[in-house]
Scaffold this motif. Sequence first.
Motif, PDB file in Angstrom:
ATOM      1  N   THR A 165     104.737  21.315  94.533  1.00 34.16           N
ATOM      2  CA  THR A 165     104.376  20.594  95.757  1.00 34.16           C
ATOM      3  C   THR A 165     104.747  21.402  96.996  1.00 34.16           C
ATOM      4  O   THR A 165     105.842  21.954  97.087  1.00 34.16           O
ATOM      5  N   ASP A 166     103.846  21.460  97.956  1.00 31.68           N
ATOM      6  CA  ASP A 166     104.105  22.126  99.238  1.00 31.68           C
ATOM      7  C   ASP A 166     104.614  21.063 100.221  1.00 31.68           C
ATOM      8  O   ASP A 166     103.849  20.486 100.991  1.00 31.68           O
ATOM      9  N   PHE A 167     105.908  20.792 100.167  1.00 35.19           N
ATOM     10  CA  PHE A 167     106.501  19.766 101.022  1.00 35.19           C
ATOM     11  C   PHE A 167     106.384  20.141 102.498  1.00 35.19           C
ATOM     12  O   PHE A 167     106.199  19.280 103.360  1.00 35.19           O
ATOM     13  N   ASP A 168     106.518  21.406 102.795  1.00 36.85           N
ATOM     14  CA  ASP A 168     106.466  21.864 104.185  1.00 36.85           C
ATOM     15  C   ASP A 168     105.142  21.483 104.845  1.00 36.85           C
ATOM     16  O   ASP A 168     105.113  20.924 105.942  1.00 36.85           O
ATOM     17  N   SER A 169     104.030  21.767 104.156  1.00 37.90           N
ATOM     18  CA  SER A 169     102.721  21.455 104.731  1.00 37.90           C
ATOM     19  C   SER A 169     102.527  19.956 104.891  1.00 37.90           C
ATOM     20  O   SER A 169     101.959  19.492 105.891  1.00 37.90           O
ATOM     21  N   GLN A 170     102.990  19.192 103.914  1.00 36.02           N
ATOM     22  CA  GLN A 170     102.812  17.746 103.983  1.00 36.02           C
ATOM     23  C   GLN A 170     103.571  17.151 105.165  1.00 36.02           C
ATOM     24  O   GLN A 170     103.065  16.268 105.862  1.00 36.02           O
ATOM     25  N   VAL A 171     104.788  17.623 105.391  1.00 35.99           N
ATOM     26  CA  VAL A 171     105.573  17.094 106.507  1.00 35.99           C
ATOM     27  C   VAL A 171     104.947  17.482 107.838  1.00 35.99           C
ATOM     28  O   VAL A 171     104.876  16.674 108.772  1.00 35.99           O
ATOM     29  N   LYS A 172     104.471  18.713 107.945  1.00 34.71           N
ATOM     30  CA  LYS A 172     103.870  19.164 109.207  1.00 34.71           C
ATOM     31  C   LYS A 172     102.576  18.423 109.521  1.00 34.71           C
ATOM     32  O   LYS A 172     102.196  18.286 110.682  1.00 34.71           O
ATOM     33  N   LYS A 173     101.905  17.918 108.490  1.00 35.34           N
ATOM     34  CA  LYS A 173     100.730  17.090 108.741  1.00 35.34           C
ATOM     35  C   LYS A 173     101.134  15.757 109.376  1.00 35.34           C
ATOM     36  O   LYS A 173     100.363  15.163 110.123  1.00 35.34           O
ATOM     37  N   GLN A 174     102.350  15.299 109.053  1.00 36.99           N
ATOM     38  CA  GLN A 174     102.824  14.030 109.578  1.00 36.99           C
ATOM     39  C   GLN A 174     103.339  14.147 111.011  1.00 36.99           C
ATOM     40  O   GLN A 174     103.084  13.283 111.849  1.00 36.99           O
TER      41      GLN A 174
END
Length: 240
Positions: A165-174
């Motif tokens: 999982t790319d947690f970094d990208s998911q958080v930056k989308k939020q």
Amino acid sequence: MNHICSTKNKNAYVLFLYIIISLLLTGCKKSPKLGDYHMKQFERWSRLPWAADAKERIQYAIDTYKNKTMDRTPILIYAGLGKPVGSEEIKIYLFVLDEDKDLLGFTVNEVSPDPNGTPVALEEDYPIFAHCPAVAVANGYGFSISARNDEQRKDERLWVDHVGTDFDSQVKKQIGPEPPEPSVDWFREYDDRMFELWKSSVPPIYISIPDSDKINVKIHVYDKAGNISNTVELDASRVN
């Protein structure tokens, strides 16, 4: 789960920026040396009511830490199960020295007899540290587990998905992209969102409750380079 987990390099960068901004706002105050912090950590652990073999491992970890070389093989000092005060939740607690801070996971090795009395071994790897920036040179970690029944096994697919999982990208989308100038508020929100996302995505960890007459459970930790620590018998005195 006790520790905020996200991308390791990002957390180091966040911590660095936070320290720089704090110094600019409050003035340059002398901070304790990192080595002093870890020695205090060892001293606190030495005062815990652990068995003699764990005390020996603490001393070995201290000697290793002080030998002025980078020892890349992690040392597992203690592994035990316990329940937080006022809760029936069971957690595994791991106290580890890892000088190059590249922990990846821990391995559960269980041996129990089948109906005929023949010993049967079960081994499962849990890469719980894959996205965990809380990894430090000397640290204690606590992770929720499920007491295994006879049928429960690690879900390999869920863990592969978790590690990938790319947690970094998911958080930056939020919360939006990283600002061009350092922002303590942005990084705080980043860490908060990262923790919530990580906590909600960690797959189940199954561990049998050790029983001296029926089930023997041992633990070791391993890192991203493939180095494997010593093996420690899991202490279940605080849940039995």
